[in-house]
Design an enzyme around this catalytic site. Structure first.
Site, mmCIF file in Angstrom:
data_model
loop_
_atom_site.group_PDB
_atom_site.id
_atom_site.type_symbol
_atom_site.label_atom_id
_atom_site.label_comp_id
_atom_site.label_asym_id
_atom_site.label_seq_id
_atom_site.Cartn_x
_atom_site.Cartn_y
_atom_site.Cartn_z
ATOM 1 N N HIS A 34 2.901 -8.010 -2.290
ATOM 2 C CA HIS A 34 2.184 -6.891 -2.528
ATOM 3 C C HIS A 34 0.804 -6.974 -2.271
ATOM 4 O O HIS A 34 0.223 -5.951 -1.808
ATOM 5 C CB HIS A 34 2.375 -6.858 -4.169
ATOM 6 C CG HIS A 34 3.660 -6.577 -4.776
ATOM 7 N ND1 HIS A 34 4.335 -7.575 -5.609
ATOM 8 C CD2 HIS A 34 4.766 -5.768 -4.618
ATOM 9 C CE1 HIS A 34 5.902 -7.072 -5.767
ATOM 10 N NE2 HIS A 34 5.725 -6.065 -5.030
ATOM 11 N N GLY A 144 6.972 -2.736 2.004
ATOM 12 C CA GLY A 144 7.261 -3.952 2.665
ATOM 13 C C GLY A 144 8.184 -3.861 3.607
ATOM 14 O O GLY A 144 9.408 -3.104 3.277
#
Ligand code: PAF
Length: 273
Positions: A34, A144
């Site tokens: 993250h 992602g």
């Protein structure tokens, strides 16, 4: 860093904002993966907004929604230290009403791979991502590439619904031994943690075979399955980047994807080749 929990308050706060906004939607339990999304947003946009919302709609009844790791305090610190400007922390009542308009994932790309064993998962992901994007109205939103199918479907949604946000895919971050970072890694025992390395090993093997010009998809999948064999395999697949089935790897346009169960934990990973 400003913390806002109400969607309409955030919308109002951003109403006349002229600066570029980078948005990182998350379900919390933040890790280096993250942080790499946040850093990318920090480098490319003027205001960085992170949301933390464990979206109930993307879990099916038998999944780990109630047990999903919650680390609100640590997450807030991570956001502060990573230079986030606004942390959006809504609760489920703020996001969902009782009679909902819903968004459905497309059949061909939504009900294969991850969607085969979790048929409602991507409906929940697309619905919440749509809502979050509408609340934040970001210039760019960061996801992602580890969740390759999610990334693909979000791109499709944004294109097909003529949304103006730019979707940015960020490379997977790995531990030094190859394990892809995931909030679910905390569930792994020491033994399971060791077993989970079979996932990245199988992907590296696929990469090596392709470098040696072995491009036949069935041959590569067979070799990968041998490495993964002791684990419960949900899928080992090689697709082109439109998520279409291919017989031969198209170098520069393929994704090798794996999802397995290690103990009780579903882990997925992929490489883009
Ligand atoms: O990838 C995730 O963490 C979630 O699926 C997302 C995109 C935040 C939607 O809940």
């Amino acid at each position: 860093m400003k913390i806002i929990s109400k969607p309409l308050e955030l919308k109002k706060y951003l109403k006349d904002e002229e600066k570029s906004i980078g948005f990182v939607p998350t379900m919390g339990a933040l890790h280096e993966g993250h942080i790499s999304l946040i850093k990318r947003a920090r480098g490319e946009t003027e205001i960085v907004i992170v949301s933390i919302f464990v979206n109930p709609k993307q879990f099916s009844k038998d999944e780990d929604f109630s047990k999903y790791p919650k680390k609100d305090e640590a997450d807030t610190k991570i956001c502060e230290m990573s230079g986030v400007d606004i942390l959006f922390f809504p609760n489920a009542k703020d996001i969902y009403g009782c009679d909902e308009v819903s968004l459905l994932a497309p059949n061909i790309r939504g009900f294969v791979l991850e969607g085969l064993t979790r048929p409602t998962h991507f409906n929940g992901v697309l619905t919440v991502v749509m809502k979050l994007l509408n609340i934040v109205s970001p210039t760019k939103a960061y996801f992602g590439k580890k969740d390759a199918q999610q990334f693909n479907l979000i791109n499709l949604m944004v294109k097909q619904l003529f949304m103006s946000v730019e979707i940015i895919g960020v490379e997977t971050v790995r531990e030094s031994d190859g394990l892809a970072l995931s909030s679910r890694n905390v569930y792994l025992s020491k033994k399971e943690r060791r077993e989970s390395l079979k996932i990245s090993s199988s992907l590296y093997l696929a990469g090596n075979l392709i470098v040696k010009n072995i491009l036949d998809v069935d041959t590569i999948k067979e070799q990968m399955q041998k490495i993964l064999a002791p684990l419960e395999i949900f899928y080992v697949e090689i697709l082109n980047r439109n998520f279409e089935i291919i017989k031969e790897v198209e170098v520069g346009n393929s994704i090798v994807l794996v999802e397995v169960k290690v103990g009780n934990t579903r882990l997925l990973d992929n490489i883009w080749l």
